[in-house]
Design an enzyme around this catalytic site. Sequence first.
Site, PDB file in Angstrom:
ATOM      1  N   PHE A 158       0.756  -1.207   0.352  1.00 28.31           N
ATOM      2  CA  PHE A 158      -0.465   0.451   0.239  1.00 28.31           C
ATOM      3  C   PHE A 158       1.061   1.713   0.355  1.00 28.31           C
ATOM      4  O   PHE A 158       0.844   2.438  -1.085  1.00 28.31           O
ATOM      5  CB  PHE A 158      -0.936   0.360   1.745  1.00 28.31           C
ATOM      6  CG  PHE A 158      -1.646   1.408   1.702  1.00 28.31           C
ATOM      7  CD1 PHE A 158      -2.144   2.297   0.558  1.00 28.31           C
ATOM      8  CD2 PHE A 158      -1.804   1.870   2.804  1.00 28.31           C
ATOM      9  CE1 PHE A 158      -2.869   3.116   0.749  1.00 28.31           C
ATOM     10  CE2 PHE A 158      -2.354   2.555   3.061  1.00 28.31           C
ATOM     11  CZ  PHE A 158      -2.388   3.761   2.587  1.00 28.31           C
ATOM     12  N   THR A 203       2.123  -9.620   1.256  1.00 29.72           N
ATOM     13  CA  THR A 203       1.130  -9.542   1.171  1.00 29.72           C
ATOM     14  C   THR A 203       1.028  -8.354   0.318  1.00 29.72           C
ATOM     15  O   THR A 203      -0.339  -7.346   0.030  1.00 29.72           O
ATOM     16  CB  THR A 203       0.797  -8.300   2.955  1.00 29.72           C
ATOM     17  OG1 THR A 203       2.178  -7.708   2.603  1.00 29.72           O
ATOM     18  CG2 THR A 203       0.284  -9.386   4.123  1.00 29.72           C
ATOM     19  N   ILE A 240      13.445 -10.995   2.739  1.00 30.24           N
ATOM     20  CA  ILE A 240      14.383  -9.931   2.797  1.00 30.24           C
ATOM     21  C   ILE A 240      15.182 -10.327   4.999  1.00 30.24           C
ATOM     22  O   ILE A 240      16.070 -10.322   4.989  1.00 30.24           O
ATOM     23  CB  ILE A 240      14.050  -8.034   3.180  1.00 30.24           C
ATOM     24  CG1 ILE A 240      12.520  -8.020   4.201  1.00 30.24           C
ATOM     25  CG2 ILE A 240      14.403  -7.728   1.850  1.00 30.24           C
ATOM     26  CD1 ILE A 240      12.880  -7.076   4.229  1.00 30.24           C
ATOM     27  N   TYR A 251       4.029  -7.161  17.281  1.00 30.98           N
ATOM     28  CA  TYR A 251       4.480  -6.072  16.024  1.00 30.98           C
ATOM     29  C   TYR A 251       4.481  -4.718  16.952  1.00 30.98           C
ATOM     30  O   TYR A 251       6.061  -4.345  16.194  1.00 30.98           O
ATOM     31  CB  TYR A 251       2.714  -5.543  15.508  1.00 30.98           C
ATOM     32  CG  TYR A 251       3.115  -5.107  14.335  1.00 30.98           C
ATOM     33  CD1 TYR A 251       3.264  -4.836  13.155  1.00 30.98           C
ATOM     34  CD2 TYR A 251       2.475  -3.466  14.771  1.00 30.98           C
ATOM     35  CE1 TYR A 251       3.631  -3.641  12.190  1.00 30.98           C
ATOM     36  CE2 TYR A 251       2.273  -2.665  14.342  1.00 30.98           C
ATOM     37  CZ  TYR A 251       2.565  -2.980  12.529  1.00 30.98           C
ATOM     38  OH  TYR A 251       3.351  -1.609  11.778  1.00 30.98           O
ATOM     39  N   ASN A 270      -1.952   4.976  11.957  1.00 31.67           N
ATOM     40  CA  ASN A 270      -2.901   4.824  11.067  1.00 31.67           C
ATOM     41  C   ASN A 270      -3.193   5.626   9.668  1.00 31.67           C
ATOM     42  O   ASN A 270      -3.971   6.420   8.743  1.00 31.67           O
ATOM     43  CB  ASN A 270      -4.283   4.742  12.031  1.00 31.67           C
ATOM     44  CG  ASN A 270      -4.017   3.844  13.316  1.00 31.67           C
ATOM     45  OD1 ASN A 270      -3.711   4.780  13.898  1.00 31.67           O
ATOM     46  ND2 ASN A 270      -5.199   3.290  13.031  1.00 31.67           N
ATOM     47  N   ILE A 301     -10.282   2.208   7.978  1.00 33.79           N
ATOM     48  CA  ILE A 301     -10.707   2.576   6.482  1.00 33.79           C
ATOM     49  C   ILE A 301     -11.176   1.424   5.591  1.00 33.79           C
ATOM     50  O   ILE A 301     -12.263   0.994   4.524  1.00 33.79           O
ATOM     51  CB  ILE A 301     -10.536   3.858   5.905  1.00 33.79           C
ATOM     52  CG1 ILE A 301     -10.334   4.527   6.965  1.00 33.79           C
ATOM     53  CG2 ILE A 301     -11.141   3.973   4.733  1.00 33.79           C
ATOM     54  CD1 ILE A 301      -9.824   5.484   7.612  1.00 33.79           C
TER      55      ILE A 301
END
Length: 303
Positions: free
Chosen positions: A13, A38, A57, A147, A176, A192
Amino acid sequence: MIKKAIVTGGAGFIGSNLVNKLLETGTEEIIVLDNLSTGRLENINLNPKVKFIQIDISDSEELKKIYDQFTNTDVIFHLAAKARVQPSIQDPILFNKHNVDGTLNMLVVAKDNNIKRFVYSASSSAYGNASKMPLDETMPTNPMSPYGLQKLIGEEYCKLFSFLYNIETVSLRYFNVFGENQPTEGAYCTVIGIFSRLKKEGSPLTIINDGEQRRDMTYVGDVVLANILSATSDKVGKGEVINIGSGKNYSVNQLADMFNMPKVFAGNVIEPKETLADNSKAKELLDWSPTINVIDWLEKNIK
């Protein structure tokens, strides 16, 4: 000017948006490293200046095999990660491999290939459930998930490599991120993205906890700009940690109401009650300010 850059996670993204912006601003060569766990192939820009290498990686030996690709690189933008809080709680070992080993391996790439600038995608998850707002970079960290801890460890590795090996590093704590190309499927969606998919399906919007948790939402274009400024600013490079957030927050219920759909509540999870960035350091060191507000963006894009 950035002539040659490495972008890890460049099929994702934020990474794909960064690649596109680098091309717009004149970067002559971009190496995209992504394992596509992803990220998506369709996100990769087909411009001849972009070279895509599918690689994990977290495997240092595989990285060494492509060292010849890294000659004369100006900057590494390290965005690749296993993202999101809840999946990391379910599988902390896998997340540690990608988020800690992957970051360390890329710092070694910078050291071994004389790449001076390293821009690291950190996370506001490092703060945990703070009681004082807004969050500034001098506040104690208290991650609530593997995380969050792993992203914090990455910051410390960046500082250490600046100290030991004179690699110019800067860590950007994102709050976010939303915007174009955001995922709408899978465990790595932000709120969202999830709401967008549910609205398209005609399904009720799923709310966790009570929906009153508040989030600072940051536009992806602003995050991309912060990365580029971090790669070129002469005010950073010594392991600085910088918040990249809008400085405004909204409850999940407020965001859900923008979609004009029914809501259903779906249990509780461990997460901070509130996030809100103090972005004064970004303004000072990067001459950066947010340009797009999430409410305005939703009003234009929600249909």
